[in-house]
Structures are given as C-alpha cells and as structure tokens.
Scaffold this motif. Structure first.
Motif, PDB file in Angstrom:
ATOM      1  N   MET A   1       5.735   5.113  -0.305  1.00 29.25           N
ATOM      2  CA  MET A   1       6.135   4.586  -0.068  1.00 29.25           C
ATOM      3  C   MET A   1       6.996   3.654  -1.755  1.00 29.25           C
ATOM      4  N   SER A   2       6.541   4.740  -2.800  1.00 28.92           N
ATOM      5  CA  SER A   2       6.946   4.292  -4.476  1.00 28.92           C
ATOM      6  C   SER A   2       8.479   5.258  -4.592  1.00 28.92           C
ATOM      7  N   LYS A   3       8.577   6.031  -3.502  1.00 26.92           N
ATOM      8  CA  LYS A   3      10.055   6.384  -3.289  1.00 26.92           C
ATOM      9  C   LYS A   3      11.347   5.279  -2.487  1.00 26.92           C
ATOM     10  N   TRP A   4      10.531   4.518  -1.090  1.00 30.15           N
ATOM     11  CA  TRP A   4      11.600   4.230  -0.305  1.00 30.15           C
ATOM     12  C   TRP A   4      11.636   2.495  -1.211  1.00 30.15           C
ATOM     13  N   LEU A   5      10.180   1.834  -2.065  1.00 30.27           N
ATOM     14  CA  LEU A   5      11.148   0.709  -2.562  1.00 30.27           C
ATOM     15  C   LEU A   5      11.860   0.466  -3.436  1.00 30.27           C
ATOM     16  N   SER A   6      11.495   1.920  -4.955  1.00 35.01           N
ATOM     17  CA  SER A   6      12.466   1.735  -5.325  1.00 35.01           C
ATOM     18  C   SER A   6      13.592   1.128  -5.736  1.00 35.01           C
ATOM     19  N   PHE A   7      14.404   1.481  -3.823  1.00 32.94           N
ATOM     20  CA  PHE A   7      16.218   1.271  -3.421  1.00 32.94           C
ATOM     21  C   PHE A   7      15.606   0.161  -3.024  1.00 32.94           C
ATOM     22  N   SER A   8      14.809  -0.247  -2.230  1.00 35.70           N
ATOM     23  CA  SER A   8      14.693  -1.650  -1.223  1.00 35.70           C
ATOM     24  C   SER A   8      14.638  -2.100  -2.032  1.00 35.70           C
ATOM     25  N   PRO A   9      15.574  -3.041  -1.159  1.00 32.62           N
ATOM     26  CA  PRO A   9      16.104  -4.605  -1.415  1.00 32.62           C
ATOM     27  C   PRO A   9      14.597  -5.825  -1.592  1.00 32.62           C
ATOM     28  N   LEU A  10      13.381  -5.200  -1.160  1.00 33.88           N
ATOM     29  CA  LEU A  10      12.503  -5.810  -0.910  1.00 33.88           C
ATOM     30  C   LEU A  10      11.026  -5.228  -2.428  1.00 33.88           C
ATOM     31  N   LYS A  11      11.816  -4.841  -3.404  1.00 33.34           N
ATOM     32  CA  LYS A  11      11.240  -4.129  -4.561  1.00 33.34           C
ATOM     33  C   LYS A  11      11.139  -5.371  -6.013  1.00 33.34           C
ATOM     34  N   GLU A  12      11.463  -6.642  -5.800  1.00 36.16           N
ATOM     35  CA  GLU A  12      11.920  -7.978  -6.449  1.00 36.16           C
ATOM     36  C   GLU A  12      10.590  -8.929  -5.737  1.00 36.16           C
ATOM     37  N   ILE A  13       9.537  -8.076  -4.834  1.00 37.27           N
ATOM     38  CA  ILE A  13       9.294  -9.177  -4.443  1.00 37.27           C
ATOM     39  C   ILE A  13       7.628  -8.725  -4.198  1.00 37.27           C
ATOM     40  N   VAL A  14       7.704  -7.359  -4.677  1.00 35.07           N
ATOM     41  CA  VAL A  14       6.283  -6.348  -4.708  1.00 35.07           C
ATOM     42  C   VAL A  14       5.525  -6.290  -5.694  1.00 35.07           C
ATOM     43  N   GLU A  15       3.681  -5.717  -5.582  1.00 37.15           N
ATOM     44  CA  GLU A  15       3.871  -5.733  -7.068  1.00 37.15           C
ATOM     45  C   GLU A  15       2.668  -4.524  -6.282  1.00 37.15           C
ATOM     46  N   TRP A  16       2.568  -3.095  -7.780  1.00 39.51           N
ATOM     47  CA  TRP A  16       1.838  -2.627  -7.037  1.00 39.51           C
ATOM     48  C   TRP A  16       1.046  -2.294  -7.313  1.00 39.51           C
ATOM     49  N   GLY A  17      -1.058  -2.197  -7.146  1.00 44.31           N
ATOM     50  CA  GLY A  17      -1.849  -2.934  -7.292  1.00 44.31           C
ATOM     51  C   GLY A  17      -2.689  -1.302  -7.284  1.00 44.31           C
ATOM     52  N   LYS A  18      -4.375  -1.437  -7.831  1.00 41.19           N
ATOM     53  CA  LYS A  18      -4.947  -0.201  -8.041  1.00 41.19           C
ATOM     54  C   LYS A  18      -4.571   0.701  -6.176  1.00 41.19           C
ATOM     55  N   GLU A  19      -4.932  -0.409  -5.051  1.00 39.67           N
ATOM     56  CA  GLU A  19      -5.429   0.935  -4.172  1.00 39.67           C
ATOM     57  C   GLU A  19      -4.366  -0.267  -2.806  1.00 39.67           C
ATOM     58  N   LYS A  20      -3.288  -1.056  -3.434  1.00 39.32           N
ATOM     59  CA  LYS A  20      -2.880  -1.706  -2.507  1.00 39.32           C
ATOM     60  C   LYS A  20      -0.987  -2.753  -3.366  1.00 39.32           C
ATOM     61  N   ILE A  21      -0.757  -2.472  -2.223  1.00 39.59           N
ATOM     62  CA  ILE A  21       0.527  -2.778  -2.770  1.00 39.59           C
ATOM     63  C   ILE A  21       0.394  -4.568  -2.291  1.00 39.59           C
ATOM     64  N   PHE A  22       0.742  -5.744  -3.302  1.00 40.72           N
ATOM     65  CA  PHE A  22       1.147  -6.789  -2.964  1.00 40.72           C
ATOM     66  C   PHE A  22       2.428  -7.438  -2.736  1.00 40.72           C
ATOM     67  N   ILE A  23       2.566  -8.416  -2.012  1.00 44.86           N
ATOM     68  CA  ILE A  23       3.862  -9.142  -1.709  1.00 44.86           C
ATOM     69  C   ILE A  23       3.490 -10.253  -2.795  1.00 44.86           C
ATOM     70  N   LYS A  24       4.673 -10.953  -3.927  1.00 36.44           N
ATOM     71  CA  LYS A  24       4.431 -11.464  -4.547  1.00 36.44           C
ATOM     72  C   LYS A  24       5.790 -13.198  -3.589  1.00 36.44           C
ATOM     73  N   GLU A  25       4.622 -14.378  -4.162  1.00 35.80           N
ATOM     74  CA  GLU A  25       5.864 -15.447  -3.375  1.00 35.80           C
ATOM     75  C   GLU A  25       5.891 -15.909  -4.985  1.00 35.80           C
ATOM     76  N   ASN A  26       6.981 -16.749  -5.551  1.00 40.60           N
ATOM     77  CA  ASN A  26       7.436 -17.120  -6.492  1.00 40.60           C
ATOM     78  C   ASN A  26       7.298 -17.242  -7.915  1.00 40.60           C
ATOM     79  N   GLY A  27       6.917 -15.517  -7.720  1.00 43.07           N
ATOM     80  CA  GLY A  27       6.239 -14.713  -8.855  1.00 43.07           C
ATOM     81  C   GLY A  27       5.198 -14.365  -8.769  1.00 43.07           C
ATOM     82  N   HIS A  28       4.092 -14.579  -7.884  1.00 43.10           N
ATOM     83  CA  HIS A  28       2.552 -15.089  -8.396  1.00 43.10           C
ATOM     84  C   HIS A  28       2.561 -13.823  -6.839  1.00 43.10           C
TER      85      HIS A  28
END
Length: 166
Positions: A1-28
């Motif tokens: 997932m890291s590889k694909w997200l690194s050049f995805s337009p989604l990279k600005e709205i995701v946050e890597w957690g220890k075990e999950k990838i979270f979606i961010k809304e308004n920076g949160h």
C-alpha cells in the motif's frame, strides 16, 4: 500500500498508523475510516470483520485458497447492516481451477462478479523489454506469455506452447 499511495492523489488524505491506514478529514484522522492489511493462511485468520461499510481487496487472488475467498463472500452475504460490501479480486490468472477462476469463467458466478481484463496496448508491449524477452524465448502461444504478459488464463495443458527443442 505504501508504494501505491506514495504517488496517489490520496496521499494527502491518509495517515499511516501502527496497524491501520486512516482517512483524514479537514486534517484530522477519522477513526471509523481506515484500512488494514492482513495476510491469512486460514479462514479463521481472515474472519471477524463486520463493519457496515467494507471493501475487501485481495491481491494475487488466483493463489488465495478457496476457503479464505469463501469467507470473504460470506462476510458480504451475512452483512447485518444490509449495506453493500465491495470485494476486489486482483491477479494474473495463473490457474484454471479455484474461486478466482470461477469468478471469471463460470456464467452463474459471473452474474455476481464483474470480471475486468486489462490488455496492454501494442505500444506498451513493444516498449516492455520483459514482455519482448518472454515472447522471444517462449512465443506468443506459450502459457507463460499468455498469463504473465496478456493476463489470459493458462490453457490447462502443462505442455501448452512449448516448442519442440530437438
């Protein structure tokens, strides 16, 4: 997932957690919107996800044992919230048996699945050194070329496409 997200337009709205990838809304981080990666060797390792909204992405699906993909199917059918769950099976079609094969070839199964087949363009094939090498070594009729380059299911014949080397 890291590889694909690194050049995805989604990279600005995701946050890597220890075990999950979270979606961010308004920076949160939105705690209920997340992705988890799992490797399962048994259906019990895969079971247990019962969220209202789910997407299951199974990479290299042709090699996943049937009982795990059947468990994913039952997750969809036993969805207590009656919300549609999407499942995406991604793979080169390496076998002429199994769950993945049936989703792409069995008319009854194809009523519940929408198989997609992406072929390279002639230009892409001409520019792909790996594809050209396989073509030169084995020929276009060989299962290795058909599966790995064109994304077709193998013939099922273990000698399919082999040249007479004598």
């Amino acid at each position: 997932m890291s590889k694909w997200l690194s050049f995805s337009p989604l990279k600005e709205i995701v946050e890597w957690g220890k075990e999950k990838i979270f979606i961010k809304e308004n920076g949160h981080i939105v705690p209920s919107w997340y992705a988890v990666a799992r490797t399962a060797k048994t259906k019990e390792n895969f079971s247990g996800y019962h969220e209202a909204y789910q997407m299951i992405i199974a990479d290299e699906s042709s090699g996943i044992i049937d009982e795990i993909l059947e468990t994913a199917e039952m997750t969809q059918k036993q969805n207590e919230h009656k919300i549609e769950i999407k499942t995406l099976l991604i793979s080169n079609p390496t076998k002429v048996t199994g769950y993945f094969f049936r989703t792409h070839t069995d008319p009854a199964w194809m009523k519940q699945w929408k198989p997609l087949h992406f072929l390279p363009t002639p230009e892409e094939l001409a520019e792909d050194a790996g594809a050209q090498s396989v073509k030169e070594l084995y020929g276009e009729d060989h299962d290795l070329y058909q599966v790995s380059v064109l994304g077709n299911f193998p013939s099922g014949n273990p000698m399919a496409g082999y040249r007479d080397w004598e």
